[in-house]
Design an enzyme around this catalytic site. Structure first.
Site, PDB file in Angstrom:
ATOM      1  N   MET A  65       0.848  -1.186   0.000  1.00 43.88           N
ATOM      2  CA  MET A  65       0.000   0.000   0.000  1.00 43.88           C
ATOM      3  C   MET A  65       0.890   1.245   0.000  1.00 43.88           C
ATOM      4  O   MET A  65       1.147   1.845   1.052  1.00 43.88           O
ATOM      5  CB  MET A  65      -0.928   0.027   1.206  1.00 43.88           C
ATOM      6  N   PRO A  66       1.392   1.620  -1.181  1.00 43.86           N
ATOM      7  CA  PRO A  66       2.243   2.807  -1.244  1.00 43.86           C
ATOM      8  C   PRO A  66       1.484   4.059  -0.808  1.00 43.86           C
ATOM      9  O   PRO A  66       0.355   4.290  -1.245  1.00 43.86           O
ATOM     10  CB  PRO A  66       2.627   2.907  -2.720  1.00 43.86           C
ATOM     11  N   HIS A  67       2.126   4.837   0.065  1.00 43.53           N
ATOM     12  CA  HIS A  67       1.538   6.082   0.539  1.00 43.53           C
ATOM     13  C   HIS A  67       2.628   6.939   1.175  1.00 43.53           C
ATOM     14  O   HIS A  67       3.713   6.451   1.457  1.00 43.53           O
ATOM     15  CB  HIS A  67       0.423   5.811   1.555  1.00 43.53           C
ATOM     16  N   ALA A  68       2.296   8.187   1.360  1.00 47.38           N
ATOM     17  CA  ALA A  68       3.187   9.120   2.046  1.00 47.38           C
ATOM     18  C   ALA A  68       2.334   9.944   3.008  1.00 47.38           C
ATOM     19  O   ALA A  68       1.108   9.803   3.047  1.00 47.38           O
ATOM     20  CB  ALA A  68       3.896  10.022   1.038  1.00 47.38           C
TER      21      ALA A  68
END
Length: 147
Positions: A65-68
């Site tokens: 779950m790519p996120h920033a």
């Protein structure tokens, strides 16, 4: 709000492969970028954080779950789902990732319901296997819609 409502138009996709984890991030964030849920800085922040901290967003074998952080360019809360037919490796210690769930959280709280619904979906082995083995974007959307 239902899980499917967090996914903007054309945000559930199937791709053959990604050349590397950076391209996988680009693929997973493309619809959120196109629909103004995130800006370019947000996508770059994910890549920079991955280089500095490793792939902290790998949730389970084969799932990331790519996120920033919101302040790096999350404009609206939403999600995307990208299934790679051929998995991509994020580090030497992880299995290849096939399912990427891009996340844009505009603030600290607005995405909590989506994360809970997604966690329930991914915690069921048969549901996760169904997602990983879908052949069409409609099949993926149907699974998300029934979560």
């Amino acid at each position: 709000m239902r899980l499917i409502n967090y996914f903007p138009e054309a945000s559930i996709t199937i791709k053959k492969s990604a050349q590397n984890w950076q391209e996988a991030i680009d693929l997973s964030m493309a619809s959120l970028l196109r629909n103004d849920y995130v800006n370019e800085d947000y996508v770059q922040a994910i890549k920079d954080s991955t280089l500095n901290n490793g792939p902290y967003y790998i949730l389970a074998p084969g799932v990331a779950m790519p996120h920033a952080r919101p302040e790096f360019g999350a404009l609206k809360t939403g999600m995307s789902l990208t299934l790679l037919k051929e998995g991509v490796t994020f580090s030497d210690t992880n299995e290849p990732v096939k399912l990427l769930i891009g996340l844009s959280a505009a603030d600290a709280d607005s995405h909590i319901g989506a994360i809970q619904a997604l966690s329930e979906l991914l915690s069921e082995d048969d549901q996760l296997a169904s997602l990983l083995n879908c052949h069409t974007e409609k099949q993926l959307a149907d699974i998300i819609a029934h979560a």
